[in-house]
Write an enzyme that holds these catalytic residues in place. Structure first.
Site, PDB file in Angstrom:
ATOM      1  N   THR A  12       0.811  -1.219   0.000  1.00 43.47           N
ATOM      2  CA  THR A  12       0.000   0.000   0.000  1.00 43.47           C
ATOM      3  C   THR A  12       0.846   1.272   0.000  1.00 43.47           C
ATOM      4  O   THR A  12       0.299   2.378  -0.061  1.00 43.47           O
ATOM      5  CB  THR A  12      -0.942   0.020   1.219  1.00 43.47           C
ATOM      6  N   GLY A  13       2.163   1.135   0.088  1.00 42.67           N
ATOM      7  CA  GLY A  13       3.041   2.299   0.099  1.00 42.67           C
ATOM      8  C   GLY A  13       3.345   2.810  -1.302  1.00 42.67           C
ATOM      9  O   GLY A  13       2.945   2.217  -2.310  1.00 42.67           O
ATOM     10  N   VAL A  15       6.205   2.987  -3.088  1.00 44.39           N
ATOM     11  CA  VAL A  15       6.997   2.090  -3.934  1.00 44.39           C
ATOM     12  C   VAL A  15       6.262   0.772  -4.162  1.00 44.39           C
ATOM     13  O   VAL A  15       6.295   0.212  -5.262  1.00 44.39           O
ATOM     14  CB  VAL A  15       8.388   1.851  -3.329  1.00 44.39           C
ATOM     15  N   CYS A 131      18.319   4.342  -4.549  1.00 46.69           N
ATOM     16  CA  CYS A 131      17.840   4.870  -5.825  1.00 46.69           C
ATOM     17  C   CYS A 131      18.869   5.759  -6.510  1.00 46.69           C
ATOM     18  O   CYS A 131      19.055   5.683  -7.728  1.00 46.69           O
ATOM     19  CB  CYS A 131      16.531   5.631  -5.628  1.00 46.69           C
ATOM     20  N   SER A 161      10.066  12.531  -3.219  1.00 48.35           N
ATOM     21  CA  SER A 161       9.457  11.203  -3.144  1.00 48.35           C
ATOM     22  C   SER A 161      10.450  10.158  -2.672  1.00 48.35           C
ATOM     23  O   SER A 161      10.051   9.091  -2.210  1.00 48.35           O
ATOM     24  CB  SER A 161       8.864  10.797  -4.495  1.00 48.35           C
ATOM     25  N   LYS A 209      26.263   5.865   1.667  1.00 47.83           N
ATOM     26  CA  LYS A 209      25.619   4.772   0.933  1.00 47.83           C
ATOM     27  C   LYS A 209      26.082   4.765  -0.520  1.00 47.83           C
ATOM     28  O   LYS A 209      26.429   3.720  -1.086  1.00 47.83           O
ATOM     29  CB  LYS A 209      24.093   4.935   0.957  1.00 47.83           C
ATOM     30  N   ARG A 231      18.573  17.386  -1.197  1.00 51.92           N
ATOM     31  CA  ARG A 231      17.136  17.238  -1.446  1.00 51.92           C
ATOM     32  C   ARG A 231      16.622  18.527  -2.079  1.00 51.92           C
ATOM     33  O   ARG A 231      16.894  19.621  -1.576  1.00 51.92           O
ATOM     34  CB  ARG A 231      16.385  16.978  -0.136  1.00 51.92           C
ATOM     35  N   HIS A 238      15.399  11.871  -9.653  1.00 50.66           N
ATOM     36  CA  HIS A 238      16.685  12.319  -9.122  1.00 50.66           C
ATOM     37  C   HIS A 238      17.584  12.761 -10.280  1.00 50.66           C
ATOM     38  O   HIS A 238      17.642  12.104 -11.324  1.00 50.66           O
ATOM     39  CB  HIS A 238      17.393  11.192  -8.372  1.00 50.66           C
ATOM     40  N   ASN A 311      13.161   8.104  -9.662  1.00 49.63           N
ATOM     41  CA  ASN A 311      13.655   7.387  -8.482  1.00 49.63           C
ATOM     42  C   ASN A 311      12.693   6.329  -7.969  1.00 49.63           C
ATOM     43  O   ASN A 311      13.123   5.346  -7.348  1.00 49.63           O
ATOM     44  CB  ASN A 311      13.959   8.374  -7.351  1.00 49.63           C
TER      45      ASN A 311
END
Length: 333
Positions: A12-13, A15, A131, A161, A209, A231, A238, A311
């Site tokens: 339900t999210g 992504v 991403c 997002s 990361k 951001r 992106h 992304n």
């Protein structure tokens, strides 16, 4: 054609819903679909291929009950740490979109255009990279193979997002003058050089990361990499300014030829005619777009390029589904 029972964890999210859309769009051979989510969302309905499916509460009992062949995860590192091993023990191949398994030396970190062979070196779990890393390495891998990369300087311009629904809402609500809830400062009309937490060395976790994941995916720990991640007030897509220094001499035409023939890349590079990639043009696309290609005249052998991708699609959902497709194709033989 062999079909597979597929679980989407976090269905339900933002992504998770995109994963379902991409599975349908690419006609993945789904036999039964199991949309898993938290107890709060359990019992609600989602639509897949024109049919309603009831959302299943994520629990060990329900995992054992349904036993899917493939589990696509987009539910956060904590959930993945707890439930990915359960799915794997029950026979599923888990493709996880969180940060939980990316640094584990025994878990492959995969971008199908870059290191597809790693898909089959798994112990039941495959990690989907960050991403911002995914789109970068799609462009960097063919260049590294041809010319040998010595050093990379990343500067990213990352959509809200990427921070989930909360980030998206902060930009939307900020346009109406409301205070942010997700970000530490307003994002509307602003840029925040702050993604994830700050570490002792002054870098953010997002920057670390990208550095770690690039080396792992390209299989080269000797690479010199630095990053600044920002951001920006963009909903989807992106953008990255990537400066690359090579071990071998390069020409602009040589670099362009390599990128134009690489899998998953669309060159949009004619600045004199106003042609270069932007997030709006990349939105809802599965490819990585490259433009603003030019020599770095401050070093002996270097270039600058501008790399853009959606992304939520290539940076998350599509990459995971591409991994599933490669696994399913080999498993069906």
């Amino acid at each position: 054609m062999k079909k597979y029972d597929v679980a989407v964890v976090g269905a339900t999210g933002m992504v998770g819903r995109k994963m379902l859309e991409v599975l349908e769009e690419r006609k993945f051979p789904v036999n039964k679909l199991y949309p898993f989510a938290s107890a709060k969302s359990a019992g609600s309905k989602i639509v897949y291929c024109g049919k309603e499916h009831e959302v299943i509460e994520l629990s060990e009992e329900n995992v054992k009950k349904h036993k899917p062949h493939i589990a696509l995860f987009s539910a956060g590192a904590g959930v993945s740490g707890e439930f990915a091993p359960i799915f794997a023990r029950e026979g599923a191949i888990v493709i996880d979109n969180s940060s939980r398994w990316r640094t584990d030396p025994d878990i492959p970190l995969v971008v199908p255009e870059v290191n597809p062979e790693k898909i089959f070196e798994n112990h039941g779990i495959i990690a989907n990279p960050n991403c911002s890393t995914i789109q970068a390495v799609v462009a960097l891998k063919p260049l590294h193979d041809k010319f040998g990369i010595k050093r990379i300087v990343y500067t990213t311009f990352q959509a809200v997002s990427g921070a989930g629904r909360g980030g998206y809402d902060d930009l939307k609500n900020g346009a109406e003058g409301l205070e942010p809830k997700k970000f530490p400062k307003p994002i509307f009309g602003n840029c925040l050089p702050h993604i994830d937490v700050f570490l002792e060395n002054g870098y953010t976790k997002e920057e670390e990361k990208m550095i770690f994941e690039t080396k792992k995916i390209l299989g080269d720990q000797s690479l010199k990499i630095t990053a600044t991640c920002v951001r920006v007030p963009v909903y989807y897509g992106h953008s990255e300014s990537i400066n690359v220094e090579f071990a071998k001499p390069v020409t602009l035409d040589g670099v362009r030829n390599v990128l134009e023939s690489a899998e998953g890349i669309i060159m949009t590079d004619d600045p004199k005619s106003g042609v270069y990639p932007t997030p709006l043009e990349a939105e809802n696309k599965n490819e990585v777009f490259v433009g603003r290609l030019r020599m770095d005249e401050s070093v002996e052998s270097g270039i600058n390029m501008w790399v853009v991708a959606d992304n939520i699609r290539k940076g998350a959902a599509t990459n995971a589904v591409q991994i599933a497709e490669a696994w399913a194709k080999k498993n069906a033989r």
